[in-house]
Enzyme design. Sequence first.
Site, PDB file in Angstrom:
ATOM      1  N   TYR A 172     -15.165   0.512   8.697  1.00  0.00           N
ATOM      2  CA  TYR A 172     -13.726   0.740   8.886  1.00  0.00           C
ATOM      3  C   TYR A 172     -13.339   0.494  10.339  1.00  0.00           C
ATOM      4  O   TYR A 172     -12.379  -0.227  10.629  1.00  0.00           O
ATOM      5  CB  TYR A 172     -13.390   2.165   8.465  1.00  0.00           C
ATOM      6  CG  TYR A 172     -11.949   2.558   8.643  1.00  0.00           C
ATOM      7  CD1 TYR A 172     -10.927   1.895   7.976  1.00  0.00           C
ATOM      8  CD2 TYR A 172     -11.600   3.636   9.468  1.00  0.00           C
ATOM      9  CE1 TYR A 172      -9.598   2.276   8.128  1.00  0.00           C
ATOM     10  CE2 TYR A 172     -10.277   4.021   9.626  1.00  0.00           C
ATOM     11  CZ  TYR A 172      -9.282   3.342   8.956  1.00  0.00           C
ATOM     12  OH  TYR A 172      -7.970   3.715   9.105  1.00  0.00           O
ATOM     13  N   ILE A 183      -4.842  12.479   9.800  1.00  0.00           N
ATOM     14  CA  ILE A 183      -3.494  12.839   9.348  1.00  0.00           C
ATOM     15  C   ILE A 183      -3.560  13.988   8.344  1.00  0.00           C
ATOM     16  O   ILE A 183      -4.346  13.943   7.393  1.00  0.00           O
ATOM     17  CB  ILE A 183      -2.791  11.636   8.692  1.00  0.00           C
ATOM     18  CG1 ILE A 183      -2.792  10.425   9.633  1.00  0.00           C
ATOM     19  CG2 ILE A 183      -1.377  12.009   8.280  1.00  0.00           C
ATOM     20  CD1 ILE A 183      -1.987  10.591  10.887  1.00  0.00           C
ATOM     21  N   ASP A 204      -0.893  -7.615  -4.608  1.00  0.00           N
ATOM     22  CA  ASP A 204      -2.283  -7.558  -4.161  1.00  0.00           C
ATOM     23  C   ASP A 204      -2.328  -7.961  -2.692  1.00  0.00           C
ATOM     24  O   ASP A 204      -2.032  -9.108  -2.349  1.00  0.00           O
ATOM     25  CB  ASP A 204      -3.147  -8.500  -5.002  1.00  0.00           C
ATOM     26  CG  ASP A 204      -4.619  -8.452  -4.624  1.00  0.00           C
ATOM     27  OD1 ASP A 204      -4.976  -7.781  -3.631  1.00  0.00           O
ATOM     28  OD2 ASP A 204      -5.425  -9.095  -5.336  1.00  0.00           O
ATOM     29  N   ASP A 261       2.169  -1.931  -4.422  1.00  0.00           N
ATOM     30  CA  ASP A 261       0.755  -1.567  -4.419  1.00  0.00           C
ATOM     31  C   ASP A 261       0.067  -2.380  -5.502  1.00  0.00           C
ATOM     32  O   ASP A 261       0.715  -3.131  -6.234  1.00  0.00           O
ATOM     33  CB  ASP A 261       0.568  -0.058  -4.646  1.00  0.00           C
ATOM     34  CG  ASP A 261      -0.630   0.490  -3.875  1.00  0.00           C
ATOM     35  OD1 ASP A 261      -1.749  -0.026  -4.101  1.00  0.00           O
ATOM     36  OD2 ASP A 261      -0.459   1.416  -3.066  1.00  0.00           O
ATOM     37  N   ILE A 262      -1.231  -2.178  -5.616  1.00  0.00           N
ATOM     38  CA  ILE A 262      -2.014  -2.959  -6.575  1.00  0.00           C
ATOM     39  C   ILE A 262      -1.935  -2.380  -7.988  1.00  0.00           C
ATOM     40  O   ILE A 262      -2.308  -3.023  -8.959  1.00  0.00           O
ATOM     41  CB  ILE A 262      -3.479  -3.060  -6.105  1.00  0.00           C
ATOM     42  CG1 ILE A 262      -4.186  -4.234  -6.794  1.00  0.00           C
ATOM     43  CG2 ILE A 262      -4.210  -1.741  -6.293  1.00  0.00           C
ATOM     44  CD1 ILE A 262      -5.518  -4.577  -6.174  1.00  0.00           C
ATOM     45  N   GLY A 269      -0.383   4.972  -1.150  1.00  0.00           N
ATOM     46  CA  GLY A 269      -1.385   5.711  -0.401  1.00  0.00           C
ATOM     47  C   GLY A 269      -0.813   6.916   0.316  1.00  0.00           C
ATOM     48  O   GLY A 269       0.386   7.210   0.245  1.00  0.00           O
ATOM     49  N   GLN A 270      -1.686   7.603   1.065  1.00  0.00           N
ATOM     50  CA  GLN A 270      -1.303   8.848   1.719  1.00  0.00           C
ATOM     51  C   GLN A 270      -0.154   8.648   2.708  1.00  0.00           C
ATOM     52  O   GLN A 270       0.857   9.344   2.645  1.00  0.00           O
ATOM     53  CB  GLN A 270      -2.504   9.458   2.452  1.00  0.00           C
ATOM     54  CG  GLN A 270      -2.207  10.821   3.072  1.00  0.00           C
ATOM     55  CD  GLN A 270      -3.296  11.304   4.020  1.00  0.00           C
ATOM     56  OE1 GLN A 270      -4.074  10.512   4.545  1.00  0.00           O
ATOM     57  NE2 GLN A 270      -3.332  12.599   4.258  1.00  0.00           N
ATOM     58  N   GLY A 318       0.824  -1.201   0.000  1.00  0.00           N
ATOM     59  CA  GLY A 318       0.000   0.000   0.000  1.00  0.00           C
ATOM     60  C   GLY A 318       0.857   1.249   0.000  1.00  0.00           C
ATOM     61  O   GLY A 318       0.515   2.270   0.598  1.00  0.00           O
ATOM     62  N   LYS A 354     -10.918  -2.488  11.998  1.00  0.00           N
ATOM     63  CA  LYS A 354      -9.736  -2.168  12.797  1.00  0.00           C
ATOM     64  C   LYS A 354      -9.822  -2.778  14.193  1.00  0.00           C
ATOM     65  O   LYS A 354      -8.814  -3.247  14.731  1.00  0.00           O
ATOM     66  CB  LYS A 354      -9.548  -0.644  12.872  1.00  0.00           C
ATOM     67  CG  LYS A 354      -9.134  -0.005  11.558  1.00  0.00           C
ATOM     68  CD  LYS A 354      -7.827  -0.579  11.035  1.00  0.00           C
ATOM     69  CE  LYS A 354      -7.357   0.071   9.756  1.00  0.00           C
ATOM     70  NZ  LYS A 354      -6.098  -0.512   9.239  1.00  0.00           N
TER      71      LYS A 354
END
Length: 320
Positions: free
Chosen positions: A143, A173, A53, A35-36, A12-13, A9, A147
């Site tokens: 979400y 963030i 993946d 990443d994908i 991402g951010q 990942g 988690k």
Amino acid sequence: MNPKILIIGACGQIGSELTFKLRGIYGDENVIASDISYSNLDIVNSGLFEIVDAQDYASINMCIEKHNIDIVYLMAAMLSATGEKFPMKAWELNVNSLFNVLNLAKAKFIKQVFWPSSIAVFGPSTPSENTPQYTAMEPTTVYGITKQVGERWCEYYHQKYGVDVRSLRYPGIVSWKTQTGGGTTDYAVDIYHKAITDKKFDCFLSENTKLPMMYMDDAIKATIDIMRADADTIKIRSSYNLAAISFTPKEVAQSIKNHIPEFEISYTPDYRQAIADSWPKSINDDAARQDWHWKHAFSLEAITKEMLFQLDKKYNTEVK
């Protein structure tokens, strides 16, 4: 001897900035970004990159074997607002990817795992001010559910199989470098972009919605610090509360107006308001500060100065 690190990942951010920071510490050749898709060309072109993946055990294992990976940072996830639109996809990505990495660690293919949790694990029954490390956790979003479940599995794999897994409950963030990813706290990034480009912003949360927030540099520092800490100092294997500051959209707007007096803000709360209302207003992270000496650096004023400076430079460069 530097460890071999895989970031899943990485486009991402958080993943993208973590990649650059880790490469600066351990060397480009020792940090493999994955990443994908090739969605972030800065990451793809900056060093070793693999298509992986997160939901495919074989895909991850192949990359681990190819590069002799020691440590995995699993940063792939579907965030809160997007997860409400695609609940089953959020469940499958957020939970299955964690199982894949934990099982690879259980089988001793890797030595250490970082997995991010979130303040989304908390809910309306949680004390909203100075939320303690151990408290009621009744998340109201997909979400948050993923988690919370993930935290329990992390602790289980540590206790049952000795997996060295470490985790942080990230607050919102703030970063200027990458695009937001569908989170409820994304307004606190978008507002700075609009302040530079439009001098106005319509916020999807009400003006007094107070949430725990953190500048990206602090989040990256916390992530690396917990992973570099001695194992015997990591007392919590579910996930550590992590905090810096808390603020409201009104307070962010005022901090911007101190630098851009003509900036205007309006408020049109949408479905994300209910999500934000279910989350804490402030977080107690004494455990992280005591166990591995976590300490944040950025205040709201420092965040605003840095965001406006960097984004002004970015947009002026693009225009030229």
